[in-house]
Write an enzyme that holds these catalytic residues in place. Sequence first.
Site, PDB file in Angstrom:
ATOM      1  N   ASP A 132       0.903  -1.144  -0.105  1.00 39.35           N
ATOM      2  CA  ASP A 132      -0.213  -0.092   0.084  1.00 39.35           C
ATOM      3  C   ASP A 132       0.708   1.088   0.319  1.00 39.35           C
ATOM      4  O   ASP A 132       2.019   1.103  -0.170  1.00 39.35           O
ATOM      5  CB  ASP A 132      -1.054  -0.047   1.194  1.00 39.35           C
ATOM      6  CG  ASP A 132      -2.189   0.572   0.870  1.00 39.35           C
ATOM      7  OD1 ASP A 132      -2.470   1.863   0.887  1.00 39.35           O
ATOM      8  OD2 ASP A 132      -3.329  -0.150   0.513  1.00 39.35           O
ATOM      9  N   HIS A 146      -3.411   5.573   4.217  1.00 43.25           N
ATOM     10  CA  HIS A 146      -4.362   4.655   3.234  1.00 43.25           C
ATOM     11  C   HIS A 146      -4.202   3.160   3.598  1.00 43.25           C
ATOM     12  O   HIS A 146      -5.090   2.641   3.786  1.00 43.25           O
ATOM     13  CB  HIS A 146      -3.919   4.836   1.946  1.00 43.25           C
ATOM     14  CG  HIS A 146      -4.824   4.254   0.924  1.00 43.25           C
ATOM     15  ND1 HIS A 146      -4.622   2.894   0.389  1.00 43.25           N
ATOM     16  CD2 HIS A 146      -5.720   4.684   0.245  1.00 43.25           C
ATOM     17  CE1 HIS A 146      -5.580   2.730  -0.515  1.00 43.25           C
ATOM     18  NE2 HIS A 146      -6.607   3.901  -0.630  1.00 43.25           N
ATOM     19  N   SER A 177     -11.086   0.429  -2.397  1.00 40.96           N
ATOM     20  CA  SER A 177      -9.784   0.304  -1.403  1.00 40.96           C
ATOM     21  C   SER A 177      -9.786  -0.393  -0.266  1.00 40.96           C
ATOM     22  O   SER A 177      -9.396  -1.077   0.345  1.00 40.96           O
ATOM     23  CB  SER A 177      -8.861   1.485  -1.215  1.00 40.96           C
ATOM     24  OG  SER A 177      -8.014   1.888  -2.287  1.00 40.96           O
TER      25      SER A 177
END
Length: 523
Positions: free
Chosen positions: A166, A212, A381
Amino acid sequence: MTRVGQFLINFFLFVFVSLQGYSQQKYWVLFKDKELNTKAAISEKCKENRKTLGIPEIQASDFPVNKTYISQLQAQGISVINQTRWLNGISTYLTPSQLQYTKSLFFVQEIVPIDSKLILAKTSPTLEPLKSKDDLRVDFVMKQVGIEGFLQAGLNGKGVTIGVIDAGYYGVSESPALGHLFTENRILGIHDYINPKKTNHFDERETSSDFHGTEVLAAITGKSQDNKLLLGLATQANFYLARTDTGGREFRGEEDNWVAAMEWMDSLGVRLINTSLGYAKGFSNSKEDYKPEQMNGSTSIIARAAKMATEEKGMIVVVSAGNEGDDRDWRIISTPADVEGTIAVGATNEAGLKMGYSSIGPDFLDYVKPNVACYSLYGTSLAAPVITGFIACMLQANPKLTNKEIKGYLQKSSSLYPFGNNFIGFGIPNASKAIDLMQNPAREPLETRNITRTISVAENDQQVEIAVKEGETIAVFYKKTPFLVLSQDAQKVRHNSIVLKRNSKVKHTTVVTKEEVIEVIWL
């Protein structure tokens, strides 16, 4: 020399160096052959996995890149960013003159530009707690995929190792939902390919996207300390983490970091990977942009690596489908979600319809993409990690399952199976159905599996009436082929039936109720 003269020399030197740097482009330089007399760069755990799966324990792609070739490039001032054993080459920045020199080398097979846009979904999950009899609170998506099935079977990802690739893990150490990863030593290793010298991986923020991976990790394994609140399905899994992309001002693709991370995780024996990243459009040079027609599972270098991971290494690669569904100039999935062997995950709303932003499968593929989908308000995501946790529970139940078996059971357990489409794949997986399939793969049909039927509407008939329980909300997909969706809608059933009318553009219609999946074929 006067101060003015020295200033001018320094100024022009600065400009020259700057222009030289600006003229550099990032490339893959792939070689024709490699050294096979050295030691394969894989662990005993990796060999053990491959032996269990019945694939070759040592493969040519496990051997290092030829050091002599690298030394010859370095002698010309060409530095190595990443090496790739799988693809047999390196990534590097080249000036135009270095590019011409490299093309002339006898050992160079191919030179490929790396210049593509990273697609990251925004992630701001909002918990919508639902109380069950034992006061366990879970997000809606956990209910949607039937978390009760895994809980009743005692499945929580224990003993399974997951690799997460990621854009950053800022705040992991301070997250209440991820505290158990530290108290139970479940993070086995981390590699930062953006800043290799970085040591404070969780508390030092460099870009706006550094959170994220933290949100993705929470969606795989998050839970409260008292176990009364679950954000993910794989609460007892172990993890290796890789940071391969940055959300800063770097617009060039960093696919090389992704490939390096995949090779690292494979060498450690990690089979299950979550990558909520994808590559689509380019920025710097429009001539080198990816085009929609190149999302075919074999064009991009990252697709080649993902194909090797799934077909040769036995890895299970779960990828977010992308968030370009509303982009009229793109709409389709990004790479490596386009690779047939990967498990591409789209996003649905609460009614089981595709979220507008969720990318669709291209009409030129001869296989279904995305593969499955689940609820997510904040991008694919956060849909992909739910499915990663789902698969971790499947692997806990049976570690010997191959990636093809996992994919098959996952799809067969899903809400649309066997009538998959390019909006949400085979639909939303169900834990109880998946467990049943793993335990009794040859026994069909069972009550816990989909009840399906097909209705053929004669050419002269202009409509068809289908009996459905009054008050139920159903999902309907209108398709021009068995797989390609033209439109979708949700309907509230009144008078115990719905009526579908013939449309010259619609050749197939899929109706999804709580009890069955109905495929209407317009003859």
